[in-house]
Design an enzyme around this catalytic site. Structure first.
Site, short mmCIF file in Angstrom:
data_model
loop_
_atom_site.label_atom_id
_atom_site.label_comp_id
_atom_site.label_asym_id
_atom_site.label_seq_id
_atom_site.Cartn_x
_atom_site.Cartn_y
_atom_site.Cartn_z
N LEU A 127 0.83 -1.21 0.00
CA LEU A 127 0.00 0.00 0.00
C LEU A 127 0.86 1.25 0.00
O LEU A 127 0.72 2.11 -0.86
CB LEU A 127 -0.93 0.00 1.22
N ARG A 241 -4.47 -4.07 12.03
CA ARG A 241 -4.04 -3.36 13.24
C ARG A 241 -4.24 -4.22 14.48
O ARG A 241 -3.45 -4.14 15.45
CB ARG A 241 -4.80 -2.04 13.36
N GLN A 277 11.31 -2.74 46.76
CA GLN A 277 10.04 -2.12 46.37
C GLN A 277 10.14 -1.35 45.05
O GLN A 277 9.21 -1.35 44.25
CB GLN A 277 9.53 -1.20 47.47
N GLU A 361 1.30 -0.02 9.92
CA GLU A 361 -0.17 -0.17 9.93
C GLU A 361 -0.85 1.13 10.37
O GLU A 361 -1.91 1.12 10.99
CB GLU A 361 -0.62 -1.32 10.85
N GLY A 362 -0.23 2.25 10.04
CA GLY A 362 -0.72 3.55 10.47
C GLY A 362 -0.04 3.97 11.76
O GLY A 362 -0.12 3.26 12.76
#
Length: 378
Positions: A127, A241, A277, A361-362
């Site tokens: 694309l 996506r 922690q 994919e964008g």
């Protein structure tokens, strides 16, 4: 650590177990060496095909698994957790088959789908172009009908499996305001792949340009109506996506697992560092990010499986999951300290691999635009 999953039935659980075993035994042991030498994992894709994993969401009639997207994506996550390049490749192949499955004629499906879904043929999705990435409407690669063939000229860019794939689902301009979808064979005269891109990650996955110079493509390779190409491409991306979101979650899970195991085994000041922690909270935040990202792609997949609109949810999943993968892999390197910055441990590779899912994919900026547009149009 094994991920506890809620699956719809026993068949799905058995399939996921098969994928997990295959990923552990056939993929993960080879990932580092292949990525180090930029070796393309073609045999691994054949293995996936023989195992029935290349066509999971598509109809059994043509060799697919006919399984819900919810199940397919969880299989994809397991594959990507073992080897991101193969996971992304599986996602791209699945997206490359989407146009033919959903918009092809019965004759076209019978002709090509069995080999595509059973692993004999590997797909790519063409694309983007050098000057048309996020702006798909600016594509300039043209296809002119000449008798019973299209003559194609132009350049496609950033093609996963470029030069390695057996077929290319390609969006071309067939008129001033018309784009169309062609299923182009790798042996097409006049089409050649450019040199592989030199990338920071996913180096086992070949990416290149495709250059068309009066390439002649038979007109019976037009998928859908002429002029429907952009609509087909955008609908393919919605599902694609989700694949990238699942891959990103797999990568993040792998990084989390590595960080936890290291923190359990590394001692400082007389006790394992996981008992401090500062690290406990860091690991807890990493786990929360992974679990949250997984929930977004599962929510979108379940909507898709029920025939509901899922475009916004797909963009949310892609945005959240890929941002989470970037954060979790960065934190995994921090947990391992200096060791995490070396190639003796896989987290430095995971960090390099986590960047590009935020782009392809964008881009994640585009996902925010899609989400906002969907909100405005509700």
């Amino acid at each position: 650590m094994p991920v506890e999953r809620l699956l719809p039935d026993r068949e799905s659980a058995d399939l996921l177990a098969l994928a997990t075993e295959l990923a552990r035994d056939e993929l993960k042991p080879h990932a580092a060496a292949y990525e180090e030498t930029e070796r393309f994992p073609r045999e691994q894709f054949r293995t996936l095909g023989k195992s029935g994993l290349l066509g999971l969401p598509y109809p059994e009639r043509w060799g697919g698994g006919e399984l819900p997207y919810e199940v397919y994506l969880q299989v994809l996550e397991e594959i990507a957790a073992a080897w991101m390049s193969v996971g992304v490749g599986l996602s791209v192949h699945t997206m490359s088959c989407f146009a033919l499955v959903n918009h092809g004629t019965e004759e076209q499906r019978d002709r090509w789908l069995p080999e595509m879904l059973e692993g004999d043929l590997l797909g790519a999705y063409a694309l983007s172009e050098p000057h048309a990435g996020s702006d798909a409407g600016a594509l300039s690669t043209r296809a002119r009908l000449d008798g019973d063939q299209y003559v194609v000229n132009g350049t496609k860019a950033w093609i996963t499996h470029g030069g390695r794939a057996d077929f290319y689902t390609t969006t071309v301009r067939t008129g001033p305001n018309a784009m169309s979808c062609l299923l182009i064979d790798r042996a097409t005269p006049g089409m050649e792949a450019g040199p592989p891109e030199r990338k920071m990650g996913l180096t086992g996955s070949t990416t290149s340009q495709l250059i068309f110079s009066d390439a002649r493509v038979d007109a019976d390779r037009l998928i859908g109506a002429e002029g429907a190409g952009l609509r087909i491409a955008l609908s393919s991306l919605d599902s694609g996506r989700l694949g990238i979101a699942a891959c990103a979650v797999g990568l993040a899970q792998a990084a989390l697992d590595e960080a936890v195991e290291y923190a359990k085994g590394r001692s400082q000041f007389g006790k394992p560092i996981i008992e401090f922690q500062g690290l406990e909270f860091l690991l807890a935040d990493m786990a929360a990010a992974v679990d949250s990202a997984r929930a977004t792609y599962l929510d979108a997949a379940r909507r898709r499986d029920r025939g509901m609109s899922f475009r916004r949810q797909a963009s949310v999943a892609k945005l959240v999951a890929t941002d989470a993968a970037m954060k979790v892999t960065t934190d995994a390197v921090q947990v391992l300290g200096g060791a995490g910055y070396t190639r003796d441990f896989p987290v430095e590779r995971y960090l390099r691999e986590a960047k590009v899912p935020q782009i392809f994919e964008g881009t994640n900026q585009i996902q925010r635009m899609v989400i906002a547009r969907e909100l405005k149009n509700r």
